[in-house]
Structures are given as structure tokens and as C-alpha cells.
Motif scaffolding. Sequence first.
Motif, PDB file in Angstrom:
ATOM      1  N   ILE A  79       0.945  -1.247   0.175  1.00 20.64           N
ATOM      2  CA  ILE A  79       0.035  -0.020   0.126  1.00 20.64           C
ATOM      3  C   ILE A  79       0.927   1.213   0.156  1.00 20.64           C
ATOM      4  CG2 ILE A  79      -1.936   1.324   1.285  1.00 20.64           C
ATOM      5  CD1 ILE A  79      -2.716  -1.296   2.581  1.00 20.64           C
TER       6      ILE A  79
ATOM      7  N   GLY B 237       0.845   6.553   3.884  1.00 17.32           N
ATOM      8  CA  GLY B 237       1.258   6.041   5.238  1.00 17.32           C
ATOM      9  C   GLY B 237       2.873   6.211   5.510  1.00 17.32           C
ATOM     10  N   ILE B 238       3.268   6.876   6.460  1.00 17.27           N
ATOM     11  CA  ILE B 238       4.563   7.066   6.579  1.00 17.27           C
ATOM     12  C   ILE B 238       5.028   6.446   7.917  1.00 17.27           C
ATOM     13  CG2 ILE B 238       4.457   9.304   5.553  1.00 17.27           C
ATOM     14  CD1 ILE B 238       3.988  10.684   8.196  1.00 17.27           C
ATOM     15  N   GLU B 239       4.337   5.425   8.557  1.00 13.99           N
ATOM     16  CA  GLU B 239       4.700   4.807   9.859  1.00 13.99           C
ATOM     17  C   GLU B 239       5.420   3.433   9.731  1.00 13.99           C
ATOM     18  OE1 GLU B 239       5.230   5.882  13.105  1.00 13.99           O
ATOM     19  OE2 GLU B 239       4.829   8.186  12.760  1.00 13.99           O
ATOM     20  N   ASN B 240       4.444   2.911   9.075  1.00  4.62           N
ATOM     21  CA  ASN B 240       4.310   1.263   9.144  1.00  4.62           C
ATOM     22  C   ASN B 240       4.472   0.546   7.392  1.00  4.62           C
ATOM     23  OD1 ASN B 240       4.211   1.124  12.061  1.00  4.62           O
ATOM     24  ND2 ASN B 240       1.978   1.695  11.518  1.00  4.62           N
TER      25      ASN B 240
ATOM     26  N   ASN C 116       2.535  -1.400   5.127  1.00  9.96           N
ATOM     27  CA  ASN C 116       1.083  -2.033   4.923  1.00  9.96           C
ATOM     28  C   ASN C 116       0.949  -2.667   3.582  1.00  9.96           C
ATOM     29  OD1 ASN C 116      -0.241  -1.010   7.146  1.00  9.96           O
ATOM     30  ND2 ASN C 116       0.578   1.177   6.327  1.00  9.96           N
TER      31      ASN C 116
ATOM     32  N   PHE D 279      -2.094  -4.945   1.367  1.00 12.71           N
ATOM     33  CA  PHE D 279      -3.569  -5.409   1.048  1.00 12.71           C
ATOM     34  C   PHE D 279      -3.307  -6.944   0.948  1.00 12.71           C
ATOM     35  CE2 PHE D 279      -5.026  -1.203  -0.277  1.00 12.71           C
ATOM     36  CZ  PHE D 279      -5.699  -1.109   0.810  1.00 12.71           C
TER      37      PHE D 279
ATOM     38  N   VAL E 175      -5.850  -6.310   6.026  1.00 19.47           N
ATOM     39  CA  VAL E 175      -4.539  -5.503   5.571  1.00 19.47           C
ATOM     40  C   VAL E 175      -3.444  -5.986   6.815  1.00 19.47           C
ATOM     41  CG1 VAL E 175      -3.655  -3.219   6.308  1.00 19.47           C
ATOM     42  CG2 VAL E 175      -5.822  -3.377   5.406  1.00 19.47           C
TER      43      VAL E 175
ATOM     44  N   PRO F  97     -10.993  -1.913  12.279  1.00 16.52           N
ATOM     45  CA  PRO F  97     -10.338  -3.059  11.739  1.00 16.52           C
ATOM     46  C   PRO F  97     -10.294  -4.046  12.841  1.00 16.52           C
ATOM     47  CG  PRO F  97      -9.073  -1.265  11.121  1.00 16.52           C
ATOM     48  CD  PRO F  97     -10.034  -0.627  11.994  1.00 16.52           C
TER      49      PRO F  97
ATOM     50  N   VAL G 101      -5.371  -7.348  10.021  1.00 14.88           N
ATOM     51  CA  VAL G 101      -6.866  -6.930  10.309  1.00 14.88           C
ATOM     52  C   VAL G 101      -7.605  -7.018   9.245  1.00 14.88           C
ATOM     53  CG1 VAL G 101      -5.715  -5.421  11.918  1.00 14.88           C
ATOM     54  CG2 VAL G 101      -6.357  -4.348   9.843  1.00 14.88           C
ATOM     55  N   SER G 102      -9.135  -6.915   9.624  1.00 20.91           N
ATOM     56  CA  SER G 102      -9.963  -6.706   8.303  1.00 20.91           C
ATOM     57  C   SER G 102      -9.936  -5.471   7.840  1.00 20.91           C
ATOM     58  CB  SER G 102     -11.458  -6.859   9.037  1.00 20.91           C
ATOM     59  OG  SER G 102     -11.717  -6.193   9.795  1.00 20.91           O
ATOM     60  N   LYS G 103     -10.050  -5.709   6.259  1.00 19.31           N
ATOM     61  CA  LYS G 103      -9.850  -4.535   5.593  1.00 19.31           C
ATOM     62  C   LYS G 103     -11.309  -3.781   5.671  1.00 19.31           C
ATOM     63  CE  LYS G 103      -8.810  -3.054   0.764  1.00 19.31           C
ATOM     64  NZ  LYS G 103     -10.115  -2.696   0.205  1.00 19.31           N
ATOM     65  N   LEU G 104     -11.210  -2.302   5.634  1.00 19.03           N
ATOM     66  CA  LEU G 104     -12.677  -1.450   5.761  1.00 19.03           C
ATOM     67  C   LEU G 104     -13.014  -1.210   4.346  1.00 19.03           C
ATOM     68  CD1 LEU G 104     -11.544   1.013   8.658  1.00 19.03           C
ATOM     69  CD2 LEU G 104     -13.052  -0.676   8.812  1.00 19.03           C
TER      70      LEU G 104
ATOM     71  N   MET H  36     -13.011   5.967   7.005  1.00 14.50           N
ATOM     72  CA  MET H  36     -13.410   5.594   5.680  1.00 14.50           C
ATOM     73  C   MET H  36     -14.764   5.942   5.575  1.00 14.50           C
ATOM     74  SD  MET H  36     -10.838   4.076   4.077  1.00 14.50           S
ATOM     75  CE  MET H  36      -9.495   3.210   4.032  1.00 14.50           C
TER      76      MET H  36
ATOM     77  N   PHE I   4      -9.755   3.973  11.551  1.00 14.45           N
ATOM     78  CA  PHE I   4      -8.726   3.235  11.561  1.00 14.45           C
ATOM     79  C   PHE I   4      -7.287   3.832  11.984  1.00 14.45           C
ATOM     80  CE2 PHE I   4      -6.509   3.841   7.456  1.00 14.45           C
ATOM     81  CZ  PHE I   4      -7.328   4.642   6.828  1.00 14.45           C
ATOM     82  N   ASP I   5      -6.052   3.033  11.864  1.00 19.17           N
ATOM     83  CA  ASP I   5      -4.827   3.518  12.447  1.00 19.17           C
ATOM     84  C   ASP I   5      -4.894   4.015  13.854  1.00 19.17           C
ATOM     85  OD1 ASP I   5      -2.333   4.254  11.970  1.00 19.17           O
ATOM     86  OD2 ASP I   5      -2.325   5.965  10.886  1.00 19.17           O
TER      87      ASP I   5
HETATM   88  N1  LIG Z   1      -8.256  -1.607   7.990  1.00 23.24           N
HETATM   89  C1  LIG Z   1      -7.782  -1.059   6.764  1.00 23.24           C
HETATM   90  N2  LIG Z   1      -8.857  -1.140   5.810  1.00 23.24           N
HETATM   91  C2  LIG Z   1      -8.778  -0.650   4.467  1.00 23.24           C
HETATM   92  N3  LIG Z   1      -7.642   0.145   4.092  1.00 23.24           N
HETATM   93  C3  LIG Z   1      -6.850   0.402   5.203  1.00 23.24           C
HETATM   94  C4  LIG Z   1      -6.630  -0.206   6.479  1.00 23.24           C
HETATM   95  N4  LIG Z   1      -5.593   0.046   7.090  1.00 23.24           N
HETATM   96  C5  LIG Z   1      -4.785   0.775   6.332  1.00 23.24           C
HETATM   97  N5  LIG Z   1      -5.385   0.944   5.221  1.00 23.24           N
HETATM   98  C6  LIG Z   1      -4.965   1.581   4.024  1.00 23.24           C
HETATM   99  O1  LIG Z   1      -3.480   1.904   4.040  1.00 23.24           O
HETATM  100  C7  LIG Z   1      -3.184   3.172   3.936  1.00 23.24           C
HETATM  101  C8  LIG Z   1      -1.892   3.575   4.921  1.00 23.24           C
HETATM  102  O2  LIG Z   1      -2.282   3.031   6.341  1.00 23.24           O
HETATM  103  P1  LIG Z   1      -2.190   3.867   7.695  1.00 23.24           P
HETATM  104  O3  LIG Z   1      -2.605   5.388   7.443  1.00 23.24           O
HETATM  105  O4  LIG Z   1      -2.476   3.203   8.614  1.00 23.24           O
HETATM  106  O5  LIG Z   1      -0.314   4.075   7.422  1.00 23.24           O
HETATM  107  P2  LIG Z   1       0.413   4.182   8.390  1.00 23.24           P
HETATM  108  O6  LIG Z   1       1.879   4.236   7.943  1.00 23.24           O
HETATM  109  O7  LIG Z   1       0.399   3.040   9.475  1.00 23.24           O
HETATM  110  O8  LIG Z   1       0.251   5.670   9.347  1.00 23.24           O
HETATM  111  P3  LIG Z   1       0.127   7.168   9.080  1.00 23.24           P
HETATM  112  O9  LIG Z   1      -1.212   7.481   8.642  1.00 23.24           O
HETATM  113  O10 LIG Z   1       0.748   7.818  10.141  1.00 23.24           O
HETATM  114  O11 LIG Z   1       1.200   7.619   7.934  1.00 23.24           O
HETATM  115  C9  LIG Z   1      -4.447   4.005   4.482  1.00 23.24           C
HETATM  116  O12 LIG Z   1      -4.353   5.238   3.818  1.00 23.24           O
HETATM  117  C10 LIG Z   1      -5.488   3.315   3.797  1.00 23.24           C
HETATM  118  O13 LIG Z   1      -5.914   3.431   2.558  1.00 23.24           O
END
Ligand SMILES: Nc1ncnc2c1ncn2[C@@H]1O[C@H](COP(=O)(O)OP(=O)(O)OP(=O)(O)O)[C@@H](O)[C@H]1O
Length: 317
Positions: free
Chosen positions: A30, A33-36, A38, A40, A49, A79, A101-104, A200, A210-211
Amino acid sequence: MAVFTEVSNEEARALLRRLNLGELVALRGIEGGIENTNYFLTSDQGEFVLTLFERLTAEQLPFYLHLMKHLAHGGVPVPDPRGDKSGDILHKVCGKPAAVVSKLRGKSQLAPGPVHCAAVGAMLARMHLAGRNYDRHQPNLRGLPWWNETVPVVLPHIDASQAALLRAELAYQNHVAASSAYAALPTGPVHADLFRDNVMFDGEELTGFFDFYFAGVDTWLFDLAVCLNDWCIDLPTGAHDPERARAMLDAYQAVRPLTAAERELLPAMLRAGALRFWISRLWDFYLPREASMLKPHDPTHFERVLRGRVAQPVHAG
Ligand SMILES: Nc1ncnc2c1ncn2[C@@H]1O[C@H](COP(=O)(O)OP(=O)(O)OP(=O)(O)O)[C@@H](O)[C@H]1O
Ligand SMILES: N[C@@H](CCO)C(=O)O
């Protein structure tokens, strides 16, 4: 792209087997996102996810993951972390702590109207109430003690007028936190980072929060202030939008009315919410961590929001 750690199809298959989630259909990194890290993760049983935690430790994670499970089971759309055969929801993938986790369904609403702000307000109040009987405790790790630690670290990087504002606001927030009104604020698990990109929507239907990886026990009012500061402002100027704020506050209060102490301290908590993200953005901007911060957020945005909240306090009405 936010894939700091590459996960192979083989590793994904093994994980799905451990979690009894069927056969791998697709694994896609994915962006954003800048922390983890991710992905799909699609199997013949559904869409998930997969998150590999790059910053958080195995000590901090159970609070977040069990909170998500608690809320999901309490009827709040978040999620739901999947467990293995022994019920563990914190896994290990490529040597990193990981969760599935479940995808939203839906997508983020980045240009919200009053109807979206009302939906967030109502769900936020439901989430606060659903968290009341959550039995784990972890403070908001980006709360006042962290602000007090981090402000001296960022001060050398900013100009004199910014430094004066930052120092004065920190002193004010320490003063507020010591007040009897603050001690009377209801507390519980809060999301603490519920910006537009962490919710979402499917049209006008809110399909999930989420997050949760900045969640912690803090005042419910702080959580509401963080939402008002992001959902109910004009982003280019930071100006408060009374119509969207009214919609959010009314919807929140239709589920859980604010107490007298909360009404009194809303202006102060709006300032606290702006200060918290100004500090973290300054910290991310001037002290970037390795393999992170692909696109640090603009710190001056929250400086503007803070100046606005100081000059024109916003009340609950
Ligand atoms: N449970 C979920 N269901 C659907 N999409 C998700 C889910 N979790 C994450 N995503 C998708 O992944 C993208 C990145 O996730 P997230 O925002 O948690 O990134 P991060 O790096 O963990 O955190 P940050 O927002 O601090 O940068 C989200 O913008 C979203 O599109
Ligand atoms: N919501 C934060 C980023 C961390 O999730 C910010 O806008 O600064």
C-alpha cells in the motif's frame, strides 16, 4: 511507497495458514502512510490488511490491537485483528511485529461537509462509550510529558517568534493540566489521531475508523479537539469552520453530552490539539528518523491553527 520491509508471497501464505485464513490470492503493497509497512492481503476468505510495525514495539502493540478488537466487538466499525490458533493477535513477519486486520470498505473523505463531520462526531462518542470497559491501560505516548521532552529538542530549529509561541503555549498547557477543571475531565481510551485520512466513508456512510497506533488513555475532550482541528477547518488557512464544527459537536453530544468541565476547557483543548501536532511535525521535519518520513507533514499548518485558536477561542456554544 510505504513498504519499508518486503514480504514475499511465501511468507504471506505461511501467515494465512497460521491464522487459518485460507489461500493467498493477492498481496499488494500500500502506498501512502509514513509509519508502517502495509499490504492488502487477499485470500479466498476475504480481504485483509497486513501491517508490519516499523516503530512500535511488541510491548506497546497489545494495547492498540486489543483495543481495536474490543471496539470491533462493541459495535464500533474498526479493523478487527485476526488471531492465530492460540488466540494471539500480535504476530511476527520478517522479524517485525505484525498484525492482520479486516479491510474496511470505502475511502477517505478528504473534503468533508457537515454530514461527514456529524458522522465522525457521533461515531467518536460511541467509540468513547464503548471504550469505557476496556481493561488495558497505556497513556497517550504523545501527551504532555512528551511535549515537555520534545519542545527543547525542536526549539533550536525554529525562529524567535515561533519559539516564543511554542514556549508560551507549553507553559499554558502545563497550567491547564494542573487545574481542577482538567482533573474533572472524563478520560478513557482515545484514538488521538483521527484525521480525515484515518476514517473511511462509502458516500455519506462512515464505514470505519483506523490507524489506532497513537491511541492511549487521555481525556475524551482531547480526542474531540483533534477531530475538530482537522475535520472542521479550512485546510489552506487553518480557519475554523463554524458550520462543520456545529455539525460535529451536535452529533457528538446527541450520543454523549459534554460535561461542564469539558465545555469550559474546549478552547484550551483545541489549542492542546494544535500544539501536539505542531510539535510532532516539527520533530519529524527537523529530526527525521531513518527509513521513515517519506513526505513529512508541514509543521507551519499547525502553527497557523494554534495562532488561530489563541486569537479566536472556539466554544462549545
Ligand atoms: N483496515 C484497513 N482497511 C482499509 N484500508 C486500510 C486499512 N488500514 C490501512 N489502510 C490503507 O492503508 C493506508 C495506510 O495506512 P495507515 O494510514 O495506517 O499508514 P501508516 O503508515 O500506518 O500511518 P500514518 O497515517 O501515520 O502514515 C491508508 O491510507 C488506507 O488506505
Ligand atoms: N496525523 C498526523 C500524522 C501521524 O499520523 C499529522 O497530520 O501530523
